[in-house]
Design a protein around this motif. Structure first.
Motif, mmCIF file in Angstrom:
data_model
loop_
_atom_site.group_PDB
_atom_site.id
_atom_site.type_symbol
_atom_site.label_atom_id
_atom_site.label_comp_id
_atom_site.label_asym_id
_atom_site.label_seq_id
_atom_site.Cartn_x
_atom_site.Cartn_y
_atom_site.Cartn_z
ATOM 1 N N MET A 190 0.837 -1.200 0.000
ATOM 2 C CA MET A 190 0.000 0.000 0.000
ATOM 3 C C MET A 190 0.875 1.255 0.000
ATOM 4 S SD MET A 190 -2.964 -1.411 -0.192
ATOM 5 C CE MET A 190 -2.033 -2.636 -1.142
ATOM 6 N N GLY A 224 -5.862 -3.392 -1.722
ATOM 7 C CA GLY A 224 -5.363 -4.400 -0.778
ATOM 8 C C GLY A 224 -6.203 -5.657 -0.821
ATOM 9 N N GLU A 249 1.096 4.297 -2.877
ATOM 10 C CA GLU A 249 1.045 5.725 -2.541
ATOM 11 C C GLU A 249 2.292 6.447 -3.036
ATOM 12 O OE1 GLU A 249 0.438 8.679 1.317
ATOM 13 O OE2 GLU A 249 0.378 6.506 1.586
ATOM 14 N N ALA A 274 -4.666 1.771 1.984
ATOM 15 C CA ALA A 274 -5.445 1.092 0.947
ATOM 16 C C ALA A 274 -6.641 1.942 0.531
ATOM 17 C CB ALA A 274 -5.935 -0.268 1.457
ATOM 18 N N LEU A 316 -3.577 -3.201 6.021
ATOM 19 C CA LEU A 316 -3.814 -2.602 4.702
ATOM 20 C C LEU A 316 -4.418 -1.207 4.838
ATOM 21 C CD1 LEU A 316 -5.245 -5.781 2.954
ATOM 22 C CD2 LEU A 316 -3.019 -4.745 2.506
ATOM 23 N N ALA A 322 -4.324 2.206 -4.702
ATOM 24 C CA ALA A 322 -3.886 1.088 -3.863
ATOM 25 C C ALA A 322 -5.032 0.125 -3.566
ATOM 26 C CB ALA A 322 -3.314 1.615 -2.552
#
Length: 216
Positions: A173, A185, A177, A201, A196, A183
């Protein structure tokens, strides 16, 4: 609009924990050290094999000499056993096929050593057009450094904001970023929902095909 997906390998595409654990337990047994069960190994993986070895060693033996010797041995043992039990998670093949049908480009970026990442991917992902597979090593630093993900983005000719990065750990994650990617998860991997979410996430995916909802 999402045009590509970059996947983590272990715990995301491939259930590799038994081969990793079995290999490390061989090394530990040879040294006379205590072994660990599969669930414990799920907490050790994610930051490369050297980190896994360090986490696996007893505190009394965790010195540089022993670590280097066990890491070298682990690389050898795991190289011989990295695709004995390792397989794609249920639903991954169907997801990759659907992404292919939709002309969504696919890449893989793992913290597993590059030569091992390539070996596993060659066996398990041979049925799909993978744009680029990268593992750690050489001039590619480990995640959450985004260099590997950005390299794949460049290879795909897709901007980061048009990519989803899919993984099962907080490190994944963070990688998303740091790369400027969406992102996702996954909940079938080695880490839990809380890790996450705490690491950014954007979406949690319970089953592989659910990832497709992120394209809408």
């Amino acid at each position: 609009m999402i045009k590509g997906v970059i996947f983590d390998l272990d715990g995301t595409l491939a259930n590799s924990i038994e081969d990793i654990a079995d290999s490390m337990n061989i090394v530990l047994t040879e040294k006379g050290f205590p072994t660990h069960d599969y669930d414990t190994y799920k907490t050790f993986v994610g930051n490369g094999l050297k980190s896994l070895v360090e986490n696996s060693l007893p505190n009394s033996a965790n010195n540089e000499t022993t670590l280097e010797a066990c890491f070298k041995r682990m690389m050898s043992v795991y190289d011989d056993n990295c695709i004995v039990k390792t397989c794609l998670y249920p639903g991954i093949a169907e997801l990759l096929t659907e992404l292919q049908k939709r002309d969504i480009k696919i890449g893989v970026f793992s913290n597993k050593a590059n030569e091992l990442t390539q070996k596993v991917a060659k066996v398990l992902l041979a049925d799909w057009p993978i744009e680029m597979v990268i593992g750690a090593g050489g001039d590619i630093p480990k995640k959450p450094n985004p260099k590997g993900a950005i390299l794949i983005s460049t290879k795909m000719r897709i901007s980061p904001e048009e990519l989803i990065y899919v993984g099962d750990s907080g490190i994944d994650m963070q990688t998303a970023e740091n790369s400027g990617m969406y992102a996702a998860g996954v909940l079938w991997g080695f880490r839990d929902m809380e890790e996450l979410l705490e690491n950014g996430a954007n979406v949690l995916v319970e089953n592989p095909m659910d990832l497709l909802e992120s394209f809408n």
